[in-house]
Scaffold this active site. Structure first.
Site, PDB file in Angstrom:
ATOM      1  N   ARG A 136       0.901  -1.177   0.000  1.00 41.23           N
ATOM      2  CA  ARG A 136       0.000   0.000   0.000  1.00 41.23           C
ATOM      3  C   ARG A 136       0.923   1.206   0.000  1.00 41.23           C
ATOM      4  NH1 ARG A 136      -5.367   1.292   3.553  1.00 41.23           N
ATOM      5  NH2 ARG A 136      -6.127  -0.107   1.928  1.00 41.23           N
ATOM      6  N   HIS A 194      -7.287   0.912  -6.402  1.00 37.68           N
ATOM      7  CA  HIS A 194      -7.534   0.025  -5.256  1.00 37.68           C
ATOM      8  C   HIS A 194      -8.221  -1.238  -5.782  1.00 37.68           C
ATOM      9  CE1 HIS A 194      -7.758  -1.306  -1.282  1.00 37.68           C
ATOM     10  NE2 HIS A 194      -8.673  -0.501  -0.763  1.00 37.68           N
ATOM     11  N   GLN A 219     -10.129  -3.843  -3.562  1.00 36.59           N
ATOM     12  CA  GLN A 219     -11.456  -3.371  -3.164  1.00 36.59           C
ATOM     13  C   GLN A 219     -12.471  -3.666  -4.271  1.00 36.59           C
ATOM     14  OE1 GLN A 219     -12.474  -1.817  -0.139  1.00 36.59           O
ATOM     15  NE2 GLN A 219     -14.404  -2.371  -1.070  1.00 36.59           N
ATOM     16  N   ASP A 271     -17.338   6.966  -1.693  1.00 41.70           N
ATOM     17  CA  ASP A 271     -16.098   6.837  -0.912  1.00 41.70           C
ATOM     18  C   ASP A 271     -15.812   8.223  -0.329  1.00 41.70           C
ATOM     19  OD1 ASP A 271     -13.632   6.051   0.144  1.00 41.70           O
ATOM     20  OD2 ASP A 271     -12.569   6.169  -1.765  1.00 41.70           O
ATOM     21  N   CYS A 318     -16.519   1.522   0.345  1.00 40.13           N
ATOM     22  CA  CYS A 318     -15.326   0.720   0.661  1.00 40.13           C
ATOM     23  C   CYS A 318     -14.949   0.802   2.138  1.00 40.13           C
ATOM     24  CB  CYS A 318     -14.160   1.159  -0.215  1.00 40.13           C
ATOM     25  SG  CYS A 318     -13.723   2.895   0.013  1.00 40.13           S
ATOM     26  N   ARG A 359     -13.827  -8.612   1.283  1.00 43.28           N
ATOM     27  CA  ARG A 359     -12.413  -8.285   1.041  1.00 43.28           C
ATOM     28  C   ARG A 359     -11.541  -9.529   1.255  1.00 43.28           C
ATOM     29  NH1 ARG A 359     -10.268  -3.246   1.057  1.00 43.28           N
ATOM     30  NH2 ARG A 359      -8.473  -4.526   0.501  1.00 43.28           N
TER      31      ARG A 359
HETATM   32  N1   CP Z   1     -11.412  -0.308   2.251  1.00 43.13           N
HETATM   33  C1   CP Z   1     -10.142  -0.328   2.694  1.00 43.13           C
HETATM   34  O1   CP Z   1      -9.176  -0.510   1.944  1.00 43.13           O
HETATM   35  O2   CP Z   1     -10.023  -0.174   4.028  1.00 43.13           O
HETATM   36  P1   CP Z   1      -8.644   0.016   4.819  1.00 43.13           P
HETATM   37  O3   CP Z   1      -8.064   1.338   4.386  1.00 43.13           O
HETATM   38  O4   CP Z   1      -9.032  -0.008   6.270  1.00 43.13           O
HETATM   39  O5   CP Z   1      -7.719  -1.111   4.463  1.00 43.13           O
HETATM   40  N1  NVA Z   2      -9.987   6.621  -1.388  1.00 44.13           N
HETATM   41  C1  NVA Z   2      -9.623   6.197  -0.045  1.00 44.13           C
HETATM   42  C2  NVA Z   2      -9.868   4.746   0.117  1.00 44.13           C
HETATM   43  C3  NVA Z   2      -9.549   4.198   1.480  1.00 44.13           C
HETATM   44  C4  NVA Z   2      -9.809   2.728   1.585  1.00 44.13           C
HETATM   45  C5  NVA Z   2      -8.168   6.548   0.222  1.00 44.13           C
HETATM   46  O1  NVA Z   2      -7.332   6.359  -0.659  1.00 44.13           O
HETATM   47  O2  NVA Z   2      -7.875   7.033   1.322  1.00 44.13           O
END
Ligand code: CP
Ligand code: NVA
Length: 300
Positions: free
Chosen positions: A98, A125, A128, A216, A257, A285
């Site tokens: 990440r 993502h 997701q 989101d 998400c 997930r």
């Molecule tokens: N939806 C999602 O990716 O959640 P987190 O940021 O908690 O991993």
């Molecule tokens: N768009 C959000 C998603 C978090 C799961 C971010 O990148 O923070």
């Protein structure tokens, strides 16, 4: 040399491969694809769902997850992203990361002898989006022909969802302010996945007849400097509330998400209301991650 599979965006899977991953995700007796093996999980940003779902997916495939904060390995500080990938591949059957900058994932995947999986970047993502498709399939039986309306910031989650919709034969509409749209590069890529997204300013138009209403956060991780501007752009018109939901199809569901901010991108009554499937989506997930890993590791 055989090319090593990667999963940096949903279109790294062909349509039939995506269908196979969703089948594997529903398999009640997963293969021991990771027996005696490890998976490295690197996090430059916080996570609840991604970390836990990935760790448990690895365990369910018989493997051992090793989660590390980005700062601990010091990506491009202590050593280069490439050398970190080369090193982790000495011990692990796959690497998840990440990251703030999607280019870091590209650089890792370019040299890694094991699959690299995007656990969220500024651009995408895809894990997701796999869980989202799985949820839609469970709710409606079929994804093809569904109309998915995304209301809010056309961000990493929206991009991957649009590509996933295209791959799975769903329609995709996004409602956002005029200055806040997918760029031409995104649009090309989304079109290449098989859908021509409808981009409108009016959320009521996007959700008209939709089977899935999705939103989101308005301010993603790493965009904190733009928070005031984004809140101003979205506040007042882009909250998914009962009025918006009433314009969707009679059997429409609400997806997010998570993490959610009740009162901003979604009204509390929708988030916790009868049409919400967000906890099913969160559980998915793990199933989707397990399906993906089983698929990628069987390909090796
Ligand atoms: N939806 C999602 O990716 O959640 P987190 O940021 O908690 O991993
Ligand atoms: N768009 C959000 C998603 C978090 C799961 C971010 O990148 O923070």
């Amino acid at each position: 040399m055989k090319q090593v599979r990667r999963f940096l965006e949903v279109d790294d899977l062909a349509a039939d491969e995506l269908a196979a991953v969703l089948e594997l995700a529903a398999d009640p007796s997963p293969p021991s694809a990771l027996k005696g093996k490890g998976m490295a999980l690197l996090f430059e940003k916080p996570s609840a769902r991604t970390r836990h779902s990935m760790e448990m997916a690895v365990v369910q495939l018989g493997g051992h997850p090793v989660s590390v904060a980005g700062a601990e390995v010091g990506i491009d500080e202590r050593e280069s992203a490439e050398d970190i990938a080369r090193t982790l591949a000495c011990y692990h059957a796959a690497i998840g990361a990440r990251v703030f900058d999607h280019a870091v994932l590209e650089r890792m995947a370019a040299v890694s002898p094991v699959p690299v999986v995007n656990m969220l970047s500024d651009r995408a993502h895809p894990l997701q989006a796999l869980a989202d498709l799985l949820t839609i399939k469970q709710v409606f039986g079929e994804i093809s022909g569904c109309r998915i309306a995304y209301v809010g910031d056309p961000n990493n989650v929206a991009r991957s969802l649009a590509i996933a919709a295209g791959r799975a034969g769903a329609q995709f509409a996004v409602a956002s302010p005029a200055g806040c749209r997918f760029d031409p590069v995104d649009l090309n890529r989304i079109a290449g996945s098989g859908t021509d997204p409808e981009m409108v300013e009016d959320p009521l138009r996007a959700v008209d007849g939709a089977h899935v209403v999705y939103t989101d956060v308005w301010v993603s991780m790493g965009q904190e400097a733009e928070a005031a501007e984004k809140l101003q752009a979205f506040s007042g018109r882009y909250t998914v509330d009962e009025r918006l939901m009433s314009r969707a199809a009679p059997d429409a569901v609400f997806l997010h998400c998570l993490p959610a901010h009740p009162g901003l991108e979604v009204a509390e009554s929708v988030l916790y209301g009868p049409r919400s499937r967000v906890w099913q989506q969160a559980e998915n997930r793990m199933h989707a991650a397990r399906g993906l890993l089983a698929f990628l590791l069987a390909m090796k």
